[in-house]
Design a protein around this motif. Structure first.
Motif, PDB file in Angstrom:
ATOM      1  N   HIS A  68       0.829  -1.203   0.000  1.00 19.56           N
ATOM      2  CA  HIS A  68       0.000   0.000   0.000  1.00 19.56           C
ATOM      3  C   HIS A  68       0.871   1.263   0.000  1.00 19.56           C
ATOM      4  O   HIS A  68       1.993   1.239   0.506  1.00 19.56           O
ATOM      5  N   VAL A  69       0.330   2.331  -0.547  1.00 25.93           N
ATOM      6  CA  VAL A  69       1.058   3.596  -0.582  1.00 25.93           C
ATOM      7  C   VAL A  69       1.398   4.032   0.855  1.00 25.93           C
ATOM      8  O   VAL A  69       0.613   3.814   1.779  1.00 25.93           O
ATOM      9  N   ASP A  70       2.597   4.557   1.007  1.00 22.27           N
ATOM     10  CA  ASP A  70       3.093   5.061   2.309  1.00 22.27           C
ATOM     11  C   ASP A  70       3.427   3.970   3.327  1.00 22.27           C
ATOM     12  O   ASP A  70       3.696   4.277   4.484  1.00 22.27           O
ATOM     13  N   HIS A  71       3.379   2.714   2.925  1.00 27.42           N
ATOM     14  CA  HIS A  71       3.741   1.668   3.886  1.00 27.42           C
ATOM     15  C   HIS A  71       5.249   1.454   3.964  1.00 27.42           C
ATOM     16  O   HIS A  71       5.720   0.715   4.813  1.00 27.42           O
ATOM     17  N   GLY A  72       5.983   2.112   3.058  1.00 31.41           N
ATOM     18  CA  GLY A  72       7.437   2.109   3.195  1.00 31.41           C
ATOM     19  C   GLY A  72       8.209   1.356   2.123  1.00 31.41           C
ATOM     20  O   GLY A  72       9.361   0.990   2.345  1.00 31.41           O
ATOM     21  N   LYS A  73       7.609   1.150   0.949  1.00 30.38           N
ATOM     22  CA  LYS A  73       8.299   0.418  -0.125  1.00 30.38           C
ATOM     23  C   LYS A  73       9.575   1.147  -0.548  1.00 30.38           C
ATOM     24  O   LYS A  73      10.662   0.548  -0.591  1.00 30.38           O
ATOM     25  N   THR A  74       9.429   2.460  -0.823  1.00 28.89           N
ATOM     26  CA  THR A  74      10.587   3.239  -1.269  1.00 28.89           C
ATOM     27  C   THR A  74      11.654   3.284  -0.179  1.00 28.89           C
ATOM     28  O   THR A  74      12.845   3.107  -0.462  1.00 28.89           O
ATOM     29  N   SER A  75      11.220   3.491   1.057  1.00 31.90           N
ATOM     30  CA  SER A  75      12.178   3.582   2.166  1.00 31.90           C
ATOM     31  C   SER A  75      12.944   2.272   2.323  1.00 31.90           C
ATOM     32  O   SER A  75      14.150   2.272   2.578  1.00 31.90           O
ATOM     33  N   ASN A  96       6.479  -3.583   8.303  1.00 26.59           N
ATOM     34  CA  ASN A  96       7.378  -2.429   8.402  1.00 26.59           C
ATOM     35  C   ASN A  96       6.960  -1.452   9.503  1.00 26.59           C
ATOM     36  O   ASN A  96       5.858  -1.532  10.026  1.00 26.59           O
ATOM     37  N   LYS A  97       7.847  -0.552   9.803  1.00 24.07           N
ATOM     38  CA  LYS A  97       7.636   0.527  10.784  1.00 24.07           C
ATOM     39  C   LYS A  97       7.491  -0.003  12.210  1.00 24.07           C
ATOM     40  O   LYS A  97       6.746   0.577  13.014  1.00 24.07           O
ATOM     41  N   LEU A 114       7.876   2.294  15.367  1.00 26.42           N
ATOM     42  CA  LEU A 114       6.858   3.214  15.877  1.00 26.42           C
ATOM     43  C   LEU A 114       6.199   2.688  17.152  1.00 26.42           C
ATOM     44  O   LEU A 114       5.978   1.480  17.288  1.00 26.42           O
ATOM     45  N   SER A 166      12.154  -2.436  10.111  1.00 20.06           N
ATOM     46  CA  SER A 166      12.011  -0.993  10.117  1.00 20.06           C
ATOM     47  C   SER A 166      12.939  -0.435   9.049  1.00 20.06           C
ATOM     48  O   SER A 166      14.145  -0.614   9.121  1.00 20.06           O
ATOM     49  N   ALA A 167      12.343   0.221   8.070  1.00 20.40           N
ATOM     50  CA  ALA A 167      13.152   0.819   7.007  1.00 20.40           C
ATOM     51  C   ALA A 167      13.871   2.045   7.555  1.00 20.40           C
ATOM     52  O   ALA A 167      14.819   2.533   6.966  1.00 20.40           O
ATOM     53  N   ARG A 168      13.420   2.542   8.719  1.00 20.71           N
ATOM     54  CA  ARG A 168      14.049   3.718   9.316  1.00 20.71           C
ATOM     55  C   ARG A 168      15.316   3.328  10.085  1.00 20.71           C
ATOM     56  O   ARG A 168      16.368   3.904   9.860  1.00 20.71           O
TER      57      ARG A 168
HETATM   58  P1  GDP Z   1       5.833   4.000  -0.143  1.00 19.85           P
HETATM   59  O1  GDP Z   1       4.735   4.892  -0.608  1.00 19.85           O
HETATM   60  O2  GDP Z   1       5.318   2.639   0.211  1.00 19.85           O
HETATM   61  O3  GDP Z   1       7.006   3.939  -1.055  1.00 19.85           O
HETATM   62  O4  GDP Z   1       6.305   4.582   1.273  1.00 19.85           O
HETATM   63  P2  GDP Z   1       7.573   5.488   1.646  1.00 19.85           P
HETATM   64  O5  GDP Z   1       8.802   4.706   1.641  1.00 19.85           O
HETATM   65  O6  GDP Z   1       7.517   6.729   0.825  1.00 19.85           O
HETATM   66  O7  GDP Z   1       7.242   5.832   3.162  1.00 19.85           O
HETATM   67  C1  GDP Z   1       6.117   6.583   3.534  1.00 19.85           C
HETATM   68  C2  GDP Z   1       6.404   7.318   4.826  1.00 19.85           C
HETATM   69  O8  GDP Z   1       6.650   6.390   5.872  1.00 19.85           O
HETATM   70  C3  GDP Z   1       7.651   8.193   4.741  1.00 19.85           C
HETATM   71  O9  GDP Z   1       7.408   9.379   5.451  1.00 19.85           O
HETATM   72  C4  GDP Z   1       8.716   7.370   5.426  1.00 19.85           C
HETATM   73  O10 GDP Z   1       9.699   8.169   6.033  1.00 19.85           O
HETATM   74  C5  GDP Z   1       7.919   6.622   6.469  1.00 19.85           C
HETATM   75  N1  GDP Z   1       8.522   5.321   6.795  1.00 19.85           N
HETATM   76  C6  GDP Z   1       8.863   4.338   5.929  1.00 19.85           C
HETATM   77  N2  GDP Z   1       9.377   3.284   6.601  1.00 19.85           N
HETATM   78  C7  GDP Z   1       9.363   3.618   7.910  1.00 19.85           C
HETATM   79  C8  GDP Z   1       9.768   2.936   9.112  1.00 19.85           C
HETATM   80  O11 GDP Z   1      10.248   1.793   9.117  1.00 19.85           O
HETATM   81  N3  GDP Z   1       9.568   3.594  10.281  1.00 19.85           N
HETATM   82  C9  GDP Z   1       9.022   4.837  10.333  1.00 19.85           C
HETATM   83  N4  GDP Z   1       8.886   5.393  11.530  1.00 19.85           N
HETATM   84  N5  GDP Z   1       8.648   5.496   9.231  1.00 19.85           N
HETATM   85  C10 GDP Z   1       8.806   4.908   8.039  1.00 19.85           C
END
Ligand code: GDP
Length: 531
Positions: free
Chosen positions: A141-148, A240-241, A244, A276-278
């Motif tokens: 899903h969007v914003d779930h952290g694929k790019t990160s 992921n994440k 948090l 955690s991608a962070r």
């Molecule tokens: P995508 O749309 O799936 O590619 O998601 P993004 O990689 O752009 O991540 C969406 C948001 O979630 C960004 O603000 C990231 O910084 C944040 N994010 C991604 N992975 C993590 C993680 O493991 N931990 C936290 N706290 N934030 C994350």
């Protein structure tokens, strides 16, 4: 107590695949190498492995498969020849008298045996090929952290060729892990994956589904899963994440069970890895599971075989010209090669690997950026090699001719063999993609549909989603030959157009029973010949 299969394999120093074949021989059921087995069974297996090592080791079989196979083939031919000569001399050979089989039957038997031997020889030949690195796609899903997640893996596992240099985005990259290379498709989201698949190429070996631990299953998560399932690509779930405070990985696992993906700790076979991608937590484990899955898939390719590749992406550089990223799937690509993509060809003038380094040749599972096409190819197009420019032109002329013929044929009404012979007795499947305004209506529709199935026609819901259908749905429908049915949601103009272009049935309803009537028609359509 119970022990995981891969742990035992590791302990005994044997390949996972061999471990599974021992379990198969023993008739022990398992779901995956991460399933657990009883301690008693472990003892039994240890005994078998020890025995195998003592007398005729199981490994010895794979050591020299070819001479053995050849012998088999030879004896078969000899027997076959004997059968023939003897038949010409006397009416019934002693062998026939013994077996009670006629000469024809004996000859047939010998032929079957020869075929079997040939198949075994082919399998043995494949087993001789070197392993290749897995190609992984990350979806979710969007914003779930694929790019990160991709960024984290790229920055921690890829050594940039130029110090301090930023590696260019070419659509894929190679990560070096303790277990070897892993290639990631660097265009997150399932659009790329599906548009590649829609052209008949399967570029990914493994799909990682990313689910944010604070959000759990979302519409695009389900879509991503549906795409991976339709492609029959093994899946791993990255939760992921987890850094948090509000992360709830357990909820994600529980939610997965509701869509028939049962995580291991719930007794299922779905591998879930908290990451955690962070912070990078768990990423190493994820890579380990990717390698483990790849090992089970037994991915192999012949670097000396005929070249085959797929376009991952391409762009036009103002100075350099067309830059296309090709994933080498079989054989080895070299500078100077003539390549054909669709109805275009080009000569490879220069080649760089995904870290930006100039290279002269690239083997299987290597993404390379090449310079040499005059027109930009589309992602998913298949790439082949020809001996020279003349052969390239000939191949293209043949393709153009075939395309024209197909266009002609499409204009004429279709009458397939099925139409003439009537339905086969086999079970037919109607593939559906369902879209509705609410979870409640989706469930109601699925409840009614479940009762519509007959012994001859099964309904297969590839995706049941809330909200209007997407272009991704259209791609899924075109690869899986499905009909898209919408209830109380309206497809956008772009989606309607995409469906039209791909000749996908996309229908919208405001009354559930009208939708059900359509399903009835689809079921009937699969039962009755249409003239
Ligand atoms: P995508 O749309 O799936 O590619 O998601 P993004 O990689 O752009 O991540 C969406 C948001 O979630 C960004 O603000 C990231 O910084 C944040 N994010 C991604 N992975 C993590 C993680 O493991 N931990 C936290 N706290 N934030 C994350």
């Amino acid at each position: 107590s119970k022990i995981r299969i891969y742990t035992i394999a590791k302990e005994l120093g044997i390949e996972n695949a061999e471990m599974l074949s021992i379990l198969d021989d023993l008739g022990i059921e398992y779901k995956s190498v991460s399933s657990t087995i009883e301690e008693d069974t472990v003892e039994l297996i240890k005994g078998i492995v020890a025995e195998g090592r003592g007398s005729a080791p199981a490994v010895a079989q794979t050591d020299q498969p070819q001479p053995e196979k050849q012998e088999e083939v030879n004896t078969d031919t000899v027997q076959n020849d004997q059968a023939k000569t003897e038949k010409s001399r006397v009416d019934q050979t002693p062998a026939q008298a013994d077996s009670g089989l006629s000469a024809e039957e004996l000859a047939e038997l010998a032929e079957l045996e020869a075929e079997e031997a040939a198949e075994q020889a082919a399998a043995a030949a494949r087993a001789e090929l070197p392993h290749r690195a897995p190609v992984v796609t990350i979806m979710g899903h969007v914003d779930h952290g694929k790019t990160s997640l991709l960024d984290y893996i790229r920055s921690s596992k890829v050594a940039a060729k130029e110090a301090g240099g930023i590696t260019q985005h070419v659509g894929a990259f190679e990560a070096k892990t303790s277990k070897g290379r892993v290639v990631f498709i660097d265009t997150p989201g399932h659009e790329a994956f599906t548009s590649i698949r829609a052209r008949g190429a399967n570029v990914a070996d493994i799909a990682v589904i990313v689910i944010a631990a604070d959000d759990s299953l979302m519409p695009q998560t389900r879509e991503a899963i549906a795409h991976a399932q339709a492609a029959k690509v093994p899946m791993l779930v990255a939760i992921n994440k987890v850094d948090l405070a509000q992360a709830d990985p357990e909820r994600v696992k529980a939610d997965l069970t509701t869509i028939n993906l049962v995580p291991e700790d719930y007794g299922g076979d779905v591998i879930t890895v908290p990451v955690s991608a962070r912070t990078g937590e768990g990423v190493e484990d994820l890579l380990e599971y990717i390698s483990l899955t790849a090992e089970l898939e037994d991915l192999r390719a012949d670097p000396k075989g005929e070249f085959g590749g797929v376009i991952i992406e391409s762009r036009v550089d103002k100075q350099a010209g067309v830059l296309a990223t090709v994933m080498v799937q079989e054989g080895t690509l070299k500078v100077g090669d003539f390549l054909v993509v669709g109805e275009n060809y080009g000569k490879v003038k220069a080649m760089t690997d995904s870290a930006g380094g100039r290279i002269k040749e690239a083997g299987p599972s290597t993404p390379v950026q090449i310079l040499g096409f005059s027109e930009s190819p589309s992602s998913g197009e298949l790439v082949s090699r020809t001996e020279n420019e003349h052969a390239a032109r000939e191949l293209i002329a043949g393709r153009e001719e075939k395309r024209r013929e197909e266009e002609e044929a499409r204009k004429k009404p279709k009458l397939s063999l099925d139409d003439i012979l009537g339905p086969l007795s086999e079970v037919q499947t109607v593939n559906l993609i369902l879209r509705a305004d609410t979870q409640g209506s989706l469930e109601a529709i699925q409840g009614i549909l479940a009762k519509k199935e007959t012994d001859d026609v099964k309904l297969n819901v590839l995706l049941a989603g809330i909200g209007a259908p997407t272009e991704g749905d259209v791609l899924l429908a075109s690869t899986a030959d499905a009909t898209i049915l919408c209830f109380s949601v309206v497809p956008s103009g772009a989606v309607k157009k995409a469906a039209e272009n791909k000749e996908i049935d996309l229908k919208s309803y405001r009354i559930i029973y009208e939708m059900i009537d359509e399903v009835d028609r689809l079921i009937k359509g699969n039962l009755e010949p249409v003239y």
